[in-house]
Structures are given as C-alpha cells and as structure tokens.
Enzyme design. Structure first.
Site, PDB file in Angstrom:
ATOM      1  N   ARG A  67      -5.671   5.765   3.973  1.00 25.76           N
ATOM      2  CA  ARG A  67      -4.410   5.396   3.320  1.00 25.76           C
ATOM      3  C   ARG A  67      -4.692   4.929   1.880  1.00 25.76           C
ATOM      4  O   ARG A  67      -5.600   4.154   1.611  1.00 25.76           O
ATOM      5  CB  ARG A  67      -3.751   4.266   4.110  1.00 25.76           C
ATOM      6  CG  ARG A  67      -2.399   3.797   3.560  1.00 25.76           C
ATOM      7  CD  ARG A  67      -2.518   2.597   2.656  1.00 25.76           C
ATOM      8  NE  ARG A  67      -1.207   2.086   2.236  1.00 25.76           N
ATOM      9  CZ  ARG A  67      -1.027   1.166   1.302  1.00 25.76           C
ATOM     10  NH1 ARG A  67      -2.059   0.645   0.684  1.00 25.76           N
ATOM     11  NH2 ARG A  67       0.177   0.753   0.982  1.00 25.76           N
ATOM     12  N   THR A  76      -3.942  -7.709  -3.560  1.00 24.12           N
ATOM     13  CA  THR A  76      -3.921  -7.040  -4.860  1.00 24.12           C
ATOM     14  C   THR A  76      -3.922  -8.032  -5.998  1.00 24.12           C
ATOM     15  O   THR A  76      -3.275  -9.075  -5.903  1.00 24.12           O
ATOM     16  CB  THR A  76      -2.623  -6.200  -4.986  1.00 24.12           C
ATOM     17  OG1 THR A  76      -2.609  -5.255  -3.927  1.00 24.12           O
ATOM     18  CG2 THR A  76      -2.521  -5.476  -6.312  1.00 24.12           C
TER      19      THR A  76
HETATM   20  C1  SD4 Z   1      -0.723  -1.348  -1.754  1.00 25.48           C
HETATM   21  N1  SD4 Z   1       0.481  -2.517  -3.472  1.00 25.48           N
HETATM   22  O1  SD4 Z   1      -1.811  -0.851  -1.531  1.00 25.48           O
HETATM   23  C2  SD4 Z   1      -0.675  -2.608  -2.624  1.00 25.48           C
HETATM   24  C3  SD4 Z   1      -0.669  -3.804  -1.720  1.00 25.48           C
HETATM   25  C4  SD4 Z   1      -0.451  -5.130  -2.351  1.00 25.48           C
HETATM   26  O2  SD4 Z   1      -0.861  -7.417  -2.205  1.00 25.48           O
HETATM   27  O3  SD4 Z   1       0.139  -5.289  -3.401  1.00 25.48           O
HETATM   28  N2  SD4 Z   1      -0.917  -6.190  -1.695  1.00 25.48           N
HETATM   29  O4  SD4 Z   1       0.321  -0.919  -1.292  1.00 25.48           O
END
Ligand code: SD4
Length: 345
Positions: A234, A206
């Site tokens: 998801r 992310t």
């Molecule tokens: C999620 N918050 O899809 C995101 C994942 C994330 O670095 O932050 N990954 O849950």
C-alpha cells in the site's frame, strides 16, 4: 524513552522562546514573514528546530525541509521512520517526497530498511531523470547512493503493537482519528494518551513540512510510514506529488496528512495551491478541499481524518482538518508555536 515521555518533553523542554499553544485563531494575517517553516502535528516542534538551523542562517528552504523532517525520521520512538508500525505482514515500509521552488521533485514509496527516505527522495530528484522510485528499485538506488541498509528488526514499541494487532488481525486501518475531541486547552492530557494502539486511536505516521526561505523561495517535504498494519504494498498520498505535497513558487506550498486515499482522489495539495492562486487565504484554501472530501465521502467522512497545512509567498499560513485534534507547528523569528487547527465536523 517512551512516546508519552517524549511528547511531554516536546511541550516543556524544548527551550524555544515564545512557545504557545494557540486556539482557533487565524494566523494567516501575519504578512511578509520570512524565513518561516510550518509542519504537521506536535512532532513538528522538534522538526522545525532542525529546519530553523538552516533557515536562520540564510539557508535554502529545500535544505531546511530535508533537514527538518530528518529529525523526525531519526526519532526511533516515532511512527514516521524505521521505528514505525509495520504493515500487516510485519515489515516497515516508508514513503517520502520533496519538492523545490522550480517544480523539481522526487519521491520514494514502499521503501524498506532505509533510515532517511526523505534524503533518498532528494537524490531521486537531483540524480535521476525520474520523479519516483518504489520498492526494491528504490532500495537498490539508495544503497548505490551510499545509504546504509538497516536491520529489519522492528522497534520494541512497534513489535508490541504488532503482536497486539495479530491477536485480531482485523484489517481496518484508521488514520489520524484522535482519541479525544477535547479542545486545545486539554492538549497536555491528550499527550498522556497511549500512542501506538493497534486500533488506530493515536496514529500519527507522517510529518509534512513547508518552508519559505529568506530569498523568498518555497519548498516542501513529507515522510511517512503510511498506516500501521496496512496491506503489503500500500502506498499513500505522501510520495505522490500533487496529492500529499505540492509547491508552486508563484503561489504557495501545501502538505497533507491523514487518510491518504482520500487526499489522492482530489489531488489534494495541488487543489489547495490552486485555491490560493485564486486569492483564497491558506486556511480558506485548505478548508475548501477538506469540505470537498467531506462531500465526496458523505457519512463515511466520520471515520477518516484529513488535514492540510499551507504557506503562501507572503509567509501567511493556515490549516484545516476534517475532524478535531489536528495541530501544526510554526517556527519563525517570532518564535515557535503549536497551533490547533480549525476543523469541519
Ligand atoms: C498516508 N497520509 O499514508 C499518510 C498517513 C498520515 O499520519 O498522514 N498519517 O495515507
């Protein structure tokens, strides 16, 4: 270029003046700083450069947070865009959101084969009466708006990681728990760590960014592949306004990274903004929400990472994470910094 090499270049070759790796300082004391942009993880260093091109010329925070995270979406060796790890059925599915200073917001989720989900999210915000489009409908909308349908082929790194994962096919997504608990002085060592473990060891998927422009307006963006080898369909916190991202131009802007399910259940980003409204500093506000998640999760908190970064109207910023290992990048007229986040456990 390998991920390890790319991370090394991030640290050494950006040519950014004033680059430092800060420790557990509280950066929130810097007042009335604008423009300024902050973003999650070390990939934020490059992303902030993209945002700064807009902000330093007097551009809007909204344009800056879109352009900034597009830099990361473009890095095919990165876990954010189409180069990311696939879901457990072998498809890369992407989530993104964007929000401006007037509560306008747009998001996409479960989007496939589109290189810049953040720009599709902005189009949802600007061209539809809706806030969120998902899956096939989001893809159709993107194509109608002129986005190219990219190949389904996985990047080489992602293909290798997926093949490894298939050997065991254990469904145990672990987001953002870092390999090492070493203090920030060991950052460079950390960057030498492999980045695409199929066990989630190094698993940044992310980038979240919030910015304050010279006109005093805040905006935010977030774009992600979610979690490697996730269940098909998801969706995490990143495209959910109020969870992964929230902007209230009277108060501040907040973006989250980490285990999205646990950010969603406390309406994380919105909760941080509300604490800032009550007078808490950005760091204190992030901490209160992280601690709430820790209380809710009890002993299960050991197995998840959750992190928030926050920026208020004065340009004060801060962060807090559940575990060690989270950092965020800051760019202002003072230069560029990578700040190691304080953490709970
Ligand atoms: C999620 N918050 O899809 C995101 C994942 C994330 O670095 O932050 N990954 O849950």
């Amino acid at each position: 270029m390998s991920m390890n090499r790319r991370r090394f270049i991030n640290l050494s070759g950006l040519g950014i003046t004033g680059f430092t790796i800060s420790g557990f300082t509280n950066p929130s004391h810097v007042m009335d700083q604008k423009p300024i942009v902050i973003s999650t993880w070390d990939a934020g260093l490059n992303a902030n450069k993209g945002a700064w091109e807009v902000l330093s010329k007097g551009g809007t925070a909204l344009d800056a947070v879109e352009k900034g995270v597009m830099v990361t979406e473009d890095e095919i060796s990165c876990c954010v865009g189409l180069g990311a790890n696939p879901d457990r059925d072998g498809h890369v599915t992407l989530d993104a959101s964007i929000m401006d200073h007037e509560f306008n917001c747009g998001s996409v989720a479960f989007l496939e084969r589109i290189k810049h989900p953040i720009s599709v999210a902005r189009k949802v915000m600007e061209k539809t009466p809706h806030v969120m489009l998902v899956g096939e409908g989001a893809q159709q909308f993107a194509i109608a708006e002129g986005f190219t349908l990219e190949s389904e082929k996985l990047s080489d790194d992602a293909q290798n990681a997926y093949q490894n994962w298939l050997k065991k096919s254990t469904y145990k997504p672990i987001i953002n728990i870092e390999r090492s608990n070493k203090p920030n002085a060991q950052l460079e060592d950390k960057y030498k760590a492999p980045t695409r473990f199929d066990n989630g060891d190094w698993n940044h998927d992310t980038i979240g960014m919030v910015a304050l422009d010279m006109h005093g307006n805040l905006s935010g963006s977030c774009t992600t592949s979610g979690a490697g080898f996730k269940m098909r369909g998801r969706v995490g916190d990143s495209p959910i306004i109020g969870a992964g991202l929230f902007v209230d131009n009277e108060v501040g802007a907040v973006v989250a990274t980490g285990q999205g399910e646990d950010v969603i259940r406390v309406a994380g980003a919105s909760a941080v903004v509300e604490y800032m409204r009550q007078g808490k500093s950005p760091q204190e506000a992030c901490k209160l929400v992280v601690e709430k998640i820790r209380r809710i999760k009890k002993e299960k908190a050991a197995a998840i990472q959750v992190c928030f970064i926050a920026l208020n109207k004065k340009g004060e910023h801060g962060s807090f994470a559940l575990h060690n290992g989270f950092n965020y990048a800051v760019q202002s007229e003072q230069g560029s910094n990578l700040i190691e986040s304080p953490f709970s456990v």
